[in-house]
Design a protein around this motif. Structure first.
Motif, PDB file in Angstrom:
ATOM      1  N   ARG A   1       0.785  -1.220   0.000  1.00 18.68           N
ATOM      2  CA  ARG A   1       0.000   0.000   0.000  1.00 18.68           C
ATOM      3  C   ARG A   1       0.829   1.287   0.000  1.00 18.68           C
ATOM      4  O   ARG A   1       0.254   2.385   0.114  1.00 18.68           O
ATOM      5  N   GLN A   2       2.128   1.204  -0.116  1.00 19.01           N
ATOM      6  CA  GLN A   2       2.936   2.419  -0.008  1.00 19.01           C
ATOM      7  C   GLN A   2       2.579   3.466  -1.054  1.00 19.01           C
ATOM      8  O   GLN A   2       2.520   4.655  -0.758  1.00 19.01           O
ATOM      9  N   VAL A   3       2.353   3.036  -2.284  1.00 23.23           N
ATOM     10  CA  VAL A   3       2.007   3.981  -3.342  1.00 23.23           C
ATOM     11  C   VAL A   3       0.500   4.252  -3.347  1.00 23.23           C
ATOM     12  O   VAL A   3       0.060   5.391  -3.520  1.00 23.23           O
ATOM     13  N   LEU A   4      -0.281   3.220  -3.149  1.00 25.89           N
ATOM     14  CA  LEU A   4      -1.741   3.380  -3.117  1.00 25.89           C
ATOM     15  C   LEU A   4      -2.168   4.435  -2.109  1.00 25.89           C
ATOM     16  O   LEU A   4      -3.004   5.306  -2.413  1.00 25.89           O
ATOM     17  N   ASP A   5      -1.619   4.377  -0.902  1.00 24.45           N
ATOM     18  CA  ASP A   5      -2.028   5.322   0.136  1.00 24.45           C
ATOM     19  C   ASP A   5      -1.651   6.755  -0.218  1.00 24.45           C
ATOM     20  O   ASP A   5      -2.387   7.696   0.088  1.00 24.45           O
TER      21      ASP A   5
ATOM     22  N   ILE B   1      -1.524   7.962  -3.272  1.00 25.76           N
ATOM     23  CA  ILE B   1      -2.480   8.393  -4.292  1.00 25.76           C
ATOM     24  C   ILE B   1      -3.815   8.759  -3.641  1.00 25.76           C
ATOM     25  O   ILE B   1      -4.424   9.784  -3.960  1.00 25.76           O
ATOM     26  N   CYS B   2      -4.265   7.925  -2.705  1.00 21.59           N
ATOM     27  CA  CYS B   2      -5.525   8.206  -2.019  1.00 21.59           C
ATOM     28  C   CYS B   2      -5.480   9.556  -1.311  1.00 21.59           C
ATOM     29  O   CYS B   2      -6.453  10.311  -1.324  1.00 21.59           O
ATOM     30  N   ALA B   3      -4.354   9.856  -0.692  1.00 17.33           N
ATOM     31  CA  ALA B   3      -4.235  11.104   0.059  1.00 17.33           C
ATOM     32  C   ALA B   3      -4.103  12.320  -0.845  1.00 17.33           C
ATOM     33  O   ALA B   3      -4.591  13.405  -0.519  1.00 17.33           O
ATOM     34  N   GLY B   4      -3.466  12.162  -1.998  1.00 18.03           N
ATOM     35  CA  GLY B   4      -3.165  13.309  -2.847  1.00 18.03           C
ATOM     36  C   GLY B   4      -4.124  13.569  -3.977  1.00 18.03           C
ATOM     37  O   GLY B   4      -4.128  14.658  -4.560  1.00 18.03           O
ATOM     38  N   ALA B   5      -4.974  12.598  -4.309  1.00 13.11           N
ATOM     39  CA  ALA B   5      -5.812  12.721  -5.500  1.00 13.11           C
ATOM     40  C   ALA B   5      -6.776  13.890  -5.434  1.00 13.11           C
ATOM     41  O   ALA B   5      -7.023  14.568  -6.444  1.00 13.11           O
ATOM     42  N   VAL B   6      -7.337  14.157  -4.258  1.00 14.47           N
ATOM     43  CA  VAL B   6      -8.363  15.200  -4.146  1.00 14.47           C
ATOM     44  C   VAL B   6      -7.832  16.560  -4.598  1.00 14.47           C
ATOM     45  O   VAL B   6      -8.577  17.368  -5.168  1.00 14.47           O
ATOM     46  N   ARG B   7      -6.544  16.807  -4.395  1.00 13.21           N
ATOM     47  CA  ARG B   7      -5.968  18.104  -4.775  1.00 13.21           C
ATOM     48  C   ARG B   7      -5.740  18.213  -6.276  1.00 13.21           C
ATOM     49  O   ARG B   7      -5.486  19.307  -6.776  1.00 13.21           O
TER      50      ARG B   7
END
Length: 217
Positions: free
Chosen positions: A129-133, A135-141
């Protein structure tokens, strides 16, 4: 569609095909500004262009992947803008209607992420999950007000965690597609490791791929 794939660049496989198919069937790309995160050969970027995207930007940290995407876009006459960098960093300040991601998600023996080996295309830390997490955190911006994220991943790195992380970031998220596929070479090689961590049933040699959709709440 023939794609140039230099050594060290991820070969488009079942996960790429599943995400591209969901995008096409759902009409997600037509008339939209699209961002392809971790573009590899550019397969998703080209699929978005063919699906009628208004514009397509492709990002990857790997220089070889950037070169491959650039070459494939030119060869197929697809108007794809290519940027090198770490996830959202090269497009900071820009907003997209659709973010596509087929990130590394295979659980690895160690938490360290490889930088200069082909394994960087799939290794994603101990839990995958290192990359997935990130992306989840940054996508909204990186989303417009009515923007959408589509991520493909394996069941072994917990799709419920992806949905939860997206919701924590202020997005409405759900699994919208599932597909069971036979193990490829990487998953076959990691089978004993995954069984030992109880991420895989003993003897099982297939995985469920899922596509998670997230939108602004």
């Amino acid at each position: 569609m023939h794609l140039v794939r230099p050594p060290g660049v991820y070969r488009a496989a079942d996960d790429t095909s599943l995400l591209a198919d969901v995008m096409r069937r759902g009409g997600y790309a037509r008339g939209r500004r699209v961002l392809d995160l971790g573009c590899g050969t550019g397969a998703l970027a080209l699929a978005a262009a063919r699906a009628g995207a208004a514009s397509v930007t492709a990002v990857d940290l790997s220089l070889r992947s950037i070169a491959a995407t650039w070459l494939n876009a030119r060869a197929h006459r697809a108007p794809v803008v290519v940027r090198r960098g770490d996830l959202f960093e090269p497009v900071r300040g820009q907003a997209f209607d659709l973010v596509l991601a087929n990130p590394p998600y295979v659980p690895a023996p160690t938490p360290a992420l490889p930088r200069h080996r082909i394994a960087r295309c799939w290794d994603a830390g101990v839990d995958g999950r290192q990359v997935l997490d990130r992306i989840c955190a940054g996508a909204v911006r990186a989303l417009t007000r009515d923007g959408t994220v589509l991520i493909v991943q394996s069941e072994v790195c917990d799709e419920s965690a992806t949905v939860a992380r997206m919701r924590e970031a202020g997005l409405r998220a759900q699994v919208i597609e599932r597909s069971i596929v036979p193990f490829g070479p990487v998953m076959r090689a990691r089978a004993a490791l995954l069984e030992g961590r109880e991420l895989l049933e003993p003897g099982r040699r297939e995985e469920e791929l899922v596509v998670v959709e997230a939108r602004r709440a």
